[in-house]
Scaffold this motif. Structure first.
Motif, PDB file in Angstrom:
ATOM      1  N   TYR A 198      65.942  52.998   5.398  1.00 39.03           N
ATOM      2  CA  TYR A 198      67.026  53.501   4.920  1.00 39.03           C
ATOM      3  C   TYR A 198      68.002  54.372   6.187  1.00 39.03           C
ATOM      4  O   TYR A 198      67.742  55.178   6.564  1.00 39.03           O
ATOM      5  N   GLU A 199      69.192  52.966   6.587  1.00 34.13           N
ATOM      6  CA  GLU A 199      69.709  53.762   7.513  1.00 34.13           C
ATOM      7  C   GLU A 199      70.977  54.203   6.622  1.00 34.13           C
ATOM      8  O   GLU A 199      71.796  53.698   6.002  1.00 34.13           O
ATOM      9  N   GLY A 200      72.077  55.026   6.763  1.00 30.76           N
ATOM     10  CA  GLY A 200      72.826  55.781   6.987  1.00 30.76           C
ATOM     11  C   GLY A 200      74.076  54.592   7.206  1.00 30.76           C
ATOM     12  O   GLY A 200      73.610  54.079   7.689  1.00 30.76           O
ATOM     13  N   GLU A 201      75.840  54.697   6.463  1.00 28.39           N
ATOM     14  CA  GLU A 201      76.154  53.414   6.692  1.00 28.39           C
ATOM     15  C   GLU A 201      76.240  54.296   9.330  1.00 28.39           C
ATOM     16  O   GLU A 201      76.950  52.922   9.510  1.00 28.39           O
ATOM     17  N   ASP A 202      76.135  55.291   8.867  1.00 30.84           N
ATOM     18  CA  ASP A 202      76.303  55.053  10.609  1.00 30.84           C
ATOM     19  C   ASP A 202      74.746  54.737  11.802  1.00 30.84           C
ATOM     20  O   ASP A 202      75.196  54.742  12.802  1.00 30.84           O
ATOM     21  N   GLY A 203      74.353  54.443  10.890  1.00 27.13           N
ATOM     22  CA  GLY A 203      73.242  53.352  10.841  1.00 27.13           C
ATOM     23  C   GLY A 203      72.264  54.314  11.777  1.00 27.13           C
ATOM     24  O   GLY A 203      70.940  54.218  12.071  1.00 27.13           O
ATOM     25  N   LYS A 204      71.684  55.581  11.961  1.00 29.38           N
ATOM     26  CA  LYS A 204      70.782  57.034  11.647  1.00 29.38           C
ATOM     27  C   LYS A 204      69.956  56.382  10.301  1.00 29.38           C
ATOM     28  O   LYS A 204      70.528  56.507   9.548  1.00 29.38           O
ATOM     29  N   VAL A 205      69.107  56.682  10.645  1.00 36.10           N
ATOM     30  CA  VAL A 205      67.609  56.152  10.218  1.00 36.10           C
ATOM     31  C   VAL A 205      67.588  57.280   9.142  1.00 36.10           C
ATOM     32  O   VAL A 205      67.091  58.693   9.008  1.00 36.10           O
ATOM     33  N   ALA A 206      68.163  57.771   7.947  1.00 34.87           N
ATOM     34  CA  ALA A 206      68.507  58.833   6.484  1.00 34.87           C
ATOM     35  C   ALA A 206      67.345  58.695   6.286  1.00 34.87           C
ATOM     36  O   ALA A 206      66.311  59.985   6.001  1.00 34.87           O
TER      37      ALA A 206
END
Length: 137
Positions: free
Chosen positions: A39-47
């Motif tokens: 699952y990625e956040g809106e910033d593209g980082k892996v949440a």
């Protein structure tokens, strides 16, 4: 499986990476994990990500997300994780082929089992072996 609820693992290591996407690639390609969820956040980082190996699951995510877990883990060092595999030598060959840093080649242990050590891209040490903790062998 002992220590589980409904057949699920009762213990899951959780790691944070500067580059969690690269960690997912290395863990799946070099070490044979299966990607269950990313699952990625809106910033593209892996949440949040979940990877499976041999009935166990490791959870991981990106550093710098600002989550509560990220904040309490700030400054934490590398971790060591042990994973049970059926064929240590074949697993080791795969890791070598993918360019993983091998810290100790496969060897038989005095306490039983056979294992090897590798380091991931961000310094965590992974042990892969045939010894099954909690079973005496």
């Amino acid at each position: 499986m002992a220590g589980t609820s409904g057949g699920r693992p009762g213990l899951s290591p959780t790691l944070l990476y500067k580059d969690a996407k690269a960690a997912v690639r290395q863990l799946t390609e070099a070490f044979g994990f299966t990607e269950l969820a990313v699952y990625e956040g809106e910033d593209g980082k892996v949440a949040h990500a979940e990877l499976e190996q041999g009935g166990g699951v490791v959870m991981l995510g990106s550093k710098g997300t600002g989550s509560a877990f990220d904040r309490v883990m700030e400054g934490a060092g590398p971790a060591g994780v042990y994973v049970v595999v059926d064929d240590v030598d074949a697993h080791h060959r795969r890791a070598v082929k993918q360019g993983a840093e091998i810290l100790m080649p496969p060897r038989d242990q005095d306490y039983g089992g056979r294992d090897y050590l590798a380091r991931d891209l961000e310094g965590n040490v992974w042990s892969f072996g045939t010894y099954v903790p909690g079973t005496g062998g």
